[in-house]
Scaffold this motif. Sequence first.
Motif, PDB file in Angstrom:
ATOM      1  N   GLY A   1      -9.142  10.329   2.810  1.00 35.95           N
ATOM      2  CA  GLY A   1      -9.202   8.961   2.386  1.00 35.95           C
ATOM      3  C   GLY A   1     -10.219   8.190   3.257  1.00 35.95           C
ATOM      4  N   VAL A   2     -10.570   7.022   2.922  1.00 33.24           N
ATOM      5  CA  VAL A   2     -11.260   5.942   3.615  1.00 33.24           C
ATOM      6  C   VAL A   2     -10.739   4.757   3.866  1.00 33.24           C
ATOM      7  CG1 VAL A   2     -13.230   7.206   3.076  1.00 33.24           C
ATOM      8  CG2 VAL A   2     -12.559   5.500   1.428  1.00 33.24           C
ATOM      9  N   ASP A   3     -11.074   4.112   4.936  1.00 30.56           N
ATOM     10  CA  ASP A   3     -10.465   2.702   5.103  1.00 30.56           C
ATOM     11  C   ASP A   3     -11.530   1.818   4.836  1.00 30.56           C
ATOM     12  OD1 ASP A   3      -7.907   3.385   6.432  1.00 30.56           O
ATOM     13  OD2 ASP A   3      -8.860   4.207   8.242  1.00 30.56           O
ATOM     14  N   ILE A   4     -11.139   0.865   4.057  1.00 29.68           N
ATOM     15  CA  ILE A   4     -12.048  -0.194   3.404  1.00 29.68           C
ATOM     16  C   ILE A   4     -11.474  -1.580   3.441  1.00 29.68           C
ATOM     17  CG2 ILE A   4     -13.392  -1.116   1.293  1.00 29.68           C
ATOM     18  CD1 ILE A   4     -14.096   1.717   0.822  1.00 29.68           C
ATOM     19  N   ASN A   5     -12.244  -2.545   3.896  1.00 28.48           N
ATOM     20  CA  ASN A   5     -11.824  -4.125   3.809  1.00 28.48           C
ATOM     21  C   ASN A   5     -12.347  -4.556   2.565  1.00 28.48           C
ATOM     22  OD1 ASN A   5     -10.889  -6.443   4.335  1.00 28.48           O
ATOM     23  ND2 ASN A   5     -12.494  -7.269   5.555  1.00 28.48           N
ATOM     24  N   VAL A   6     -11.435  -4.502   1.434  1.00 35.30           N
ATOM     25  CA  VAL A   6     -11.606  -4.880   0.117  1.00 35.30           C
ATOM     26  C   VAL A   6     -11.780  -6.592   0.008  1.00 35.30           C
ATOM     27  CG1 VAL A   6     -10.965  -4.850  -2.242  1.00 35.30           C
ATOM     28  CG2 VAL A   6     -10.521  -2.677  -0.777  1.00 35.30           C
ATOM     29  N   GLU A   7     -12.724  -6.854  -0.388  1.00 36.49           N
ATOM     30  CA  GLU A   7     -13.005  -8.372  -0.255  1.00 36.49           C
ATOM     31  C   GLU A   7     -12.654  -9.112  -1.479  1.00 36.49           C
ATOM     32  OE1 GLU A   7     -16.883  -9.228   0.760  1.00 36.49           O
ATOM     33  OE2 GLU A   7     -16.710  -8.490   2.818  1.00 36.49           O
ATOM     34  N   THR A   8     -12.524  -8.530  -2.713  1.00 39.81           N
ATOM     35  CA  THR A   8     -12.084  -9.106  -4.161  1.00 39.81           C
ATOM     36  C   THR A   8     -11.441  -8.045  -4.890  1.00 39.81           C
ATOM     37  OG1 THR A   8     -12.994 -10.215  -5.958  1.00 39.81           O
ATOM     38  CG2 THR A   8     -14.292  -8.434  -5.227  1.00 39.81           C
ATOM     39  N   ARG A   9     -10.664  -8.439  -5.639  1.00 41.44           N
ATOM     40  CA  ARG A   9      -9.780  -7.748  -6.521  1.00 41.44           C
ATOM     41  C   ARG A   9     -10.662  -6.862  -7.449  1.00 41.44           C
ATOM     42  NH1 ARG A   9      -4.895  -9.115 -10.865  1.00 41.44           N
ATOM     43  NH2 ARG A   9      -3.408  -7.851 -10.045  1.00 41.44           N
ATOM     44  N   ILE A  10     -10.410  -5.731  -7.448  1.00 41.26           N
ATOM     45  CA  ILE A  10     -11.296  -4.732  -8.225  1.00 41.26           C
ATOM     46  C   ILE A  10     -10.536  -3.941  -9.515  1.00 41.26           C
ATOM     47  CG2 ILE A  10     -12.666  -2.661  -8.020  1.00 41.26           C
ATOM     48  CD1 ILE A  10     -13.795  -4.968  -6.233  1.00 41.26           C
TER      49      ILE A  10
ATOM     50  N   TRP B   1      -5.170  -2.043 -10.188  1.00 45.40           N
ATOM     51  CA  TRP B   1      -6.230  -3.139  -9.699  1.00 45.40           C
ATOM     52  C   TRP B   1      -6.053  -2.410  -8.077  1.00 45.40           C
ATOM     53  CZ3 TRP B   1      -9.013  -7.083 -11.675  1.00 45.40           C
ATOM     54  CH2 TRP B   1      -8.554  -7.437 -12.881  1.00 45.40           C
ATOM     55  N   ILE B   2      -7.298  -2.462  -7.362  1.00 41.95           N
ATOM     56  CA  ILE B   2      -7.368  -2.362  -6.047  1.00 41.95           C
ATOM     57  C   ILE B   2      -7.476  -3.806  -5.257  1.00 41.95           C
ATOM     58  CG2 ILE B   2      -8.656  -1.640  -4.247  1.00 41.95           C
ATOM     59  CD1 ILE B   2     -10.037   0.438  -6.243  1.00 41.95           C
ATOM     60  N   GLU B   3      -6.276  -4.076  -4.714  1.00 44.41           N
ATOM     61  CA  GLU B   3      -6.025  -5.440  -4.153  1.00 44.41           C
ATOM     62  C   GLU B   3      -6.946  -5.627  -2.927  1.00 44.41           C
ATOM     63  OE1 GLU B   3      -4.253  -7.538  -5.820  1.00 44.41           O
ATOM     64  OE2 GLU B   3      -3.582  -6.222  -7.058  1.00 44.41           O
ATOM     65  N   PRO B   4      -7.153  -7.077  -2.853  1.00 42.97           N
ATOM     66  CA  PRO B   4      -8.073  -7.493  -1.470  1.00 42.97           C
ATOM     67  C   PRO B   4      -7.354  -7.098  -0.221  1.00 42.97           C
ATOM     68  CG  PRO B   4      -8.080  -9.267  -3.345  1.00 42.97           C
ATOM     69  CD  PRO B   4      -6.990  -8.148  -3.622  1.00 42.97           C
ATOM     70  N   GLY B   5      -8.063  -6.911   1.048  1.00 45.59           N
ATOM     71  CA  GLY B   5      -7.542  -6.761   2.208  1.00 45.59           C
ATOM     72  C   GLY B   5      -7.829  -5.465   2.496  1.00 45.59           C
ATOM     73  N   GLN B   6      -7.485  -4.936   3.933  1.00 44.42           N
ATOM     74  CA  GLN B   6      -7.499  -3.624   4.494  1.00 44.42           C
ATOM     75  C   GLN B   6      -6.807  -2.744   3.862  1.00 44.42           C
ATOM     76  OE1 GLN B   6      -9.906  -3.549   6.809  1.00 44.42           O
ATOM     77  NE2 GLN B   6      -9.726  -0.969   6.907  1.00 44.42           N
ATOM     78  N   GLN B   7      -7.668  -1.704   3.021  1.00 42.71           N
ATOM     79  CA  GLN B   7      -6.709  -0.604   2.276  1.00 42.71           C
ATOM     80  C   GLN B   7      -7.308   0.806   2.719  1.00 42.71           C
ATOM     81  OE1 GLN B   7      -4.590  -1.455   0.302  1.00 42.71           O
ATOM     82  NE2 GLN B   7      -5.163  -3.648  -0.700  1.00 42.71           N
ATOM     83  N   HIS B   8      -6.308   1.606   2.698  1.00 46.62           N
ATOM     84  CA  HIS B   8      -6.801   3.203   2.986  1.00 46.62           C
ATOM     85  C   HIS B   8      -6.776   3.596   1.517  1.00 46.62           C
ATOM     86  CE1 HIS B   8      -6.973   6.831   5.032  1.00 46.62           C
ATOM     87  NE2 HIS B   8      -6.211   7.435   4.169  1.00 46.62           N
TER      88      HIS B   8
END
Length: 460
Positions: A306-315, A329-336
């Motif tokens: 997996g990867v760690d990404i700071n999601v800036e907006t709801r995807i 949905w992929i929610e905003p915030g730091q996500q793995h």
Amino acid sequence: MSLAASPIRYPDVASRPLMTRRGWWLVVLNFLIPGSPQVLAGSRRLGRFGLGATLVLWLLLVAALVCWFVWPTVVFSAVSMAWSLWILAAVLVFYAVLWVVLTFDTLRIVRLVKTAPSARGWIAGLTTVLMIALSGGASYGAYLAFTASGFLNSVFIAGPTEPPDENGRYNILLLGGDSGPDREGMRPDSMSVVSIDADTGHAVMIGLPRDLEDVPFPDDSPLAQVYPEGYGAIDGCEVDVCMLNSIYTEVELKSPEMYPDAVARGSEPGIEGMRDAAEGVTGLDIQYYVLIDMQGFEQLINALGGVDINVETRIPIGGDEDNDGVDGWIEPGQQHLDGYHALWYGRARYGVAGGDYERMARQRVLQEAILHQFTPGNVLAKFQDVASAGADTVKTDIPQSMLGYFANLAMKTKELPIGQVELVPDNGVDPTDPDFEYIRSLIAQALVPPSPDPSEQPAG
């Protein structure tokens, strides 16, 4: 002390304390200097062979260490050629077998039955553990070498190398291919060119929008004969839409004869059409390409953990322009993110402000996150899965002979900031009516190496 009186070769077998100490010494020596127990207490012929092999191994390790610090490209080249990995695997198998033979022979000359009963299990156990450490480690190394060799042969060609362009840079076309039931063939949905200074490693990522129109081609391109004013600029094209990412589909399905030698050179007609298009847009000579299958891309990310990404907006995951049919949905915030969610993070364009251009920015974030996961420890720990996913995911015409050079260059690149040029409206680029002279000037400015930080200059 005479040889005849040596307690190692001619011990007092009636003395259990002596035999126990002797046993410990022989086991430890077998681990530290394989072959030495045989020279001291067993078959000198076998011992000399074992010591000779040990000395050769030490010399090879010292030479490799020196090369790592002095000529790292030599080391990278040695581990990035299939034939050299086969040799490495064979050498490791040889040492694995040799260490097993020497270990069992060491146990024989220890004479466990003559040692103290309380020490026998410990001596045998330590011998087994050390044998697993030596022979098991060598066997696993051979397995990795065999696996890597197969991966290299399946992905990288054995073709000739290309020199840097006139500006001393290597330019590589990166394509993220996607296909679906609603499409005629595959279309690259992610397109960029990475330009790397051949000496310093300074890299610039150039993002190409998929909906770029009137794409020009170099004069020597077969597509320039069909579209002298740009792709689809006069009478349209042979597919449903005449945008940059349609060129692959048209050439691959409608006109593969334009590039008759593409397959022989480790490419495809559609990829060669995209290479010509990228050269026409950027004004750069594209030496190599890398095509990533987005479906296999999911497997690769899973293989990396997996990867760690700071999601800036709801995807949204799936769905259309009205967010109908969204599966999640992929929610905003730091996500793995696992492979499935990372794929949608980089793929989604409906229901997200900014559309394609926002997606291009997310794809750059995803690329950097994946590179962050490609640490030696992570790759080695999951090498089989990574190699398997990579073989199914990546297609390229980069030859094996260039891998060592590029690996060394990548180490320099990691120490420098990576430039970004996105050909989007925010940078003054109108994809429906592009000014290609302006685009090339943007790229030329970005390729100028960054000036040294004055604060880092030595005092005069």
